[in-house]
Design a protein around this motif. Structure first.
Motif, PDB file in Angstrom:
ATOM      1  N   ALA A 160      -2.992  13.011   2.366  1.00  0.00           N
ATOM      2  CA  ALA A 160      -4.338  12.618   1.939  1.00  0.00           C
ATOM      3  C   ALA A 160      -4.313  11.311   1.151  1.00  0.00           C
ATOM      4  O   ALA A 160      -5.170  10.441   1.340  1.00  0.00           O
ATOM      5  N   VAL A 161      -3.332  11.164   0.265  1.00  0.00           N
ATOM      6  CA  VAL A 161      -3.212   9.928  -0.507  1.00  0.00           C
ATOM      7  C   VAL A 161      -2.956   8.742   0.428  1.00  0.00           C
ATOM      8  O   VAL A 161      -3.543   7.661   0.265  1.00  0.00           O
ATOM      9  N   LYS A 212       0.820  -1.207   0.000  1.00  0.00           N
ATOM     10  CA  LYS A 212       0.000   0.000   0.000  1.00  0.00           C
ATOM     11  C   LYS A 212       0.857   1.263   0.000  1.00  0.00           C
ATOM     12  O   LYS A 212       0.499   2.266  -0.623  1.00  0.00           O
ATOM     13  N   THR A 213       1.986   1.209   0.699  1.00  0.00           N
ATOM     14  CA  THR A 213       2.880   2.367   0.709  1.00  0.00           C
ATOM     15  C   THR A 213       3.417   2.661  -0.686  1.00  0.00           C
ATOM     16  O   THR A 213       3.484   3.819  -1.117  1.00  0.00           O
ATOM     17  N   SER A 214       3.787   1.589  -1.415  1.00  0.00           N
ATOM     18  CA  SER A 214       4.309   1.790  -2.769  1.00  0.00           C
ATOM     19  C   SER A 214       3.241   2.380  -3.690  1.00  0.00           C
ATOM     20  O   SER A 214       3.532   3.266  -4.509  1.00  0.00           O
ATOM     21  N   ILE A 215       1.999   1.915  -3.554  1.00  0.00           N
ATOM     22  CA  ILE A 215       0.897   2.473  -4.358  1.00  0.00           C
ATOM     23  C   ILE A 215       0.665   3.936  -4.000  1.00  0.00           C
ATOM     24  O   ILE A 215       0.475   4.800  -4.875  1.00  0.00           O
ATOM     25  N   ALA A 216       0.687   4.241  -2.704  1.00  0.00           N
ATOM     26  CA  ALA A 216       0.464   5.616  -2.261  1.00  0.00           C
ATOM     27  C   ALA A 216       1.562   6.548  -2.763  1.00  0.00           C
ATOM     28  O   ALA A 216       1.288   7.693  -3.157  1.00  0.00           O
ATOM     29  N   ARG A 273      -7.387   3.440   3.591  1.00  0.00           N
ATOM     30  CA  ARG A 273      -8.814   3.205   3.857  1.00  0.00           C
ATOM     31  C   ARG A 273      -9.435   2.263   2.831  1.00  0.00           C
ATOM     32  O   ARG A 273     -10.328   1.481   3.165  1.00  0.00           O
ATOM     33  N   VAL A 274      -8.957   2.319   1.567  1.00  0.00           N
ATOM     34  CA  VAL A 274      -9.635   1.622   0.471  1.00  0.00           C
ATOM     35  C   VAL A 274      -8.963   0.307   0.095  1.00  0.00           C
ATOM     36  O   VAL A 274      -9.631  -0.705  -0.135  1.00  0.00           O
ATOM     37  N   GLN A 299      -0.015   4.636   8.176  1.00  0.00           N
ATOM     38  CA  GLN A 299      -0.216   4.107   9.520  1.00  0.00           C
ATOM     39  C   GLN A 299      -0.852   2.713   9.451  1.00  0.00           C
ATOM     40  O   GLN A 299      -1.441   2.338   8.433  1.00  0.00           O
ATOM     41  N   PRO A 300      -0.751   1.936  10.546  1.00  0.00           N
ATOM     42  CA  PRO A 300      -1.303   0.581  10.524  1.00  0.00           C
ATOM     43  C   PRO A 300      -2.818   0.493  10.588  1.00  0.00           C
ATOM     44  O   PRO A 300      -3.374  -0.582  10.415  1.00  0.00           O
ATOM     45  N   SER A 301      -3.505   1.606  10.863  1.00  0.00           N
ATOM     46  CA  SER A 301      -4.970   1.568  10.910  1.00  0.00           C
ATOM     47  C   SER A 301      -5.530   2.845  10.306  1.00  0.00           C
ATOM     48  O   SER A 301      -4.847   3.875  10.220  1.00  0.00           O
ATOM     49  N   VAL A 302      -6.813   2.781   9.892  1.00  0.00           N
ATOM     50  CA  VAL A 302      -7.463   3.926   9.261  1.00  0.00           C
ATOM     51  C   VAL A 302      -7.596   5.082  10.253  1.00  0.00           C
ATOM     52  O   VAL A 302      -7.385   6.251   9.900  1.00  0.00           O
TER      53      VAL A 302
END
Length: 362
Positions: free
Chosen positions: A134-135, A9-13, A141-142, A42-45
């Protein structure tokens, strides 16, 4: 090498944080947008949203301080260092210590920028930071939201298996003292991991618009909290057995047999409660935890008789106290198991719709 969901997810962000400013022609702030993503994942939303709000405030303050100091006093190294100190002091007063690093970085980059006027630089760089944060929040979240309940259940199950195995080894006097100490340290670390996963589970169901959680989820949190307390009581029991090995080995055979039988009952109950939570044991089962009055009387009487032996009392009461500590650890484990069994049974009876869901998770 293992690439986990958070890394993915970090790489996508990072990709989207670099793409959005580039599409807007803001090439000079790409690096700051990418850095802010990595710092904000972060590890949670819930924690991502909290980070988003904090960085929004902190970077706005950083931009304002940078502009005021640059327009009023220039951008010499001394002025930049003083501006950094002022920003850190302001954020510290606002209790935003955890976002000081990225905000200070934004301030320094703004003040040392040589292209364009200081106000435009400040606006662009603060916007780039907002974009990255924001990203990070949206992606977290998604995309691939973490299933912390599954991780928590498997950790609980594994720690319980380890504790019951260590308990049986201690009761049969087959343990090696130094190795058992190392094993207990790993158990203590695993219990800390259980608490961390529970906090993530609690945050994971958070909704930014304040959507009310279901009653079943709140009760699920209560049950996992009790699972942790029960696991801790089992850990302290094993630890007490380990530390009191020199006393336990001198118990009369009848007392050792009584203790082994009781702990086998409790450990079996612990294992079956986990199976009940997993949907593999009926809600009304596991009813053999509580002592019958005559057995409880025998258990208490035997321990108190052992603790009052003259040979123990001559040793500054140390060994006598050890016997009592061992008995109290057993009773504490029993009490926590009874409460856990009551909670799980009540949940399974009152929320039958969740049973298949929990079973599918585990």
């Amino acid at each position: 090498m293992k690439i986990g969901a958070r890394t993915f997810k970090t790489s996508i962000a990072v990709f989207f944080a670099l793409l959005i400013p580039s599409l807007l022609g803001m090439y000079e702030v790409l690096s700051l947008a990418g850095i802010s993503v990595v710092a904000s994942m972060q590890p949670s939303v819930k924690r991502s949203f909290t980070t988003f709000k904090e960085r929004l405030v902190a970077n706005t303050i950083g931009g304002v301080v940078a502009v005021i100091m640059a327009l009023g006093f220039g951008t010499s190294f001394i002025v930049v260092s003083v501006a950094t100190a002022i920003l850190i002091s302001l954020l510290h007063q606002l209790k935003l210590n955890n976002v000081i690093g990225l905000s200070a970085m934004t301030l320094i980059i703004i003040m040392l920028s040589t292209d364009g006027d200081i106000l435009s630089n400040a606006v662009y760089r603060v916007l780039a930071t907002f974009t990255g944060v924001a990203v990070a929040f949206i992606v977290n979240r998604v995309i691939l939201p973490p299933n912390y309940e599954e991780k928590l259940f498997h950790t609980t199950n594994q720690v319980t298996d380890d504790l019951t195995r260590f308990m049986r080894v201690n009761l049969r006097k087959n343990s090696q003292y130094s190795l058992m100490r190392t094993d207990l340290e790993s158990i203590e670390q695993a219990i800390r991991e259980m608490k961390r996963l529970l906090s993530f589970l609690k945050d994971g169901e958070w909704h930014p618009l304040g959507k009310k959680r279901g009653q079943s989820f709140k009760r699920t949190l209560v049950i996992y909290r009790q699972f942790i307390r029960t696991t801790e009581s089992a850990y302290f029991l094993v630890l007490t057995l380990h530390k009191s090995e020199h006393v336990y080995n001198h118990f009369p055979e009848e007392l050792r047999t009584l203790l082994r039988e009781r702990l086998e009952t409790l450990m079996s109950a612990h294992e079956q409660i986990i199976l009940k939570w997993n949907g593999r044991v009926l809600p009304k089962e596991v009813n053999f935890i509580a002592y019958k009055s005559d057995l409880r009387k025998t258990f208490m009487h035997s321990f108190f008789n052992e603790a009052s032996l003259e040979s123990y009392l001559q040793n500054d009461y140390g060994q006598s106290n050890t016997v009592i500590h061992l008995m109290s650890s057993v009773l504490e484990y029993e009490e926590q198991l009874q409460h856990l069994n009551k909670l799980v049974s009540s949940f399974k009876t009152n929320h039958p719709d969740n049973q298949s869901e929990i079973r599918s998770l585990h």
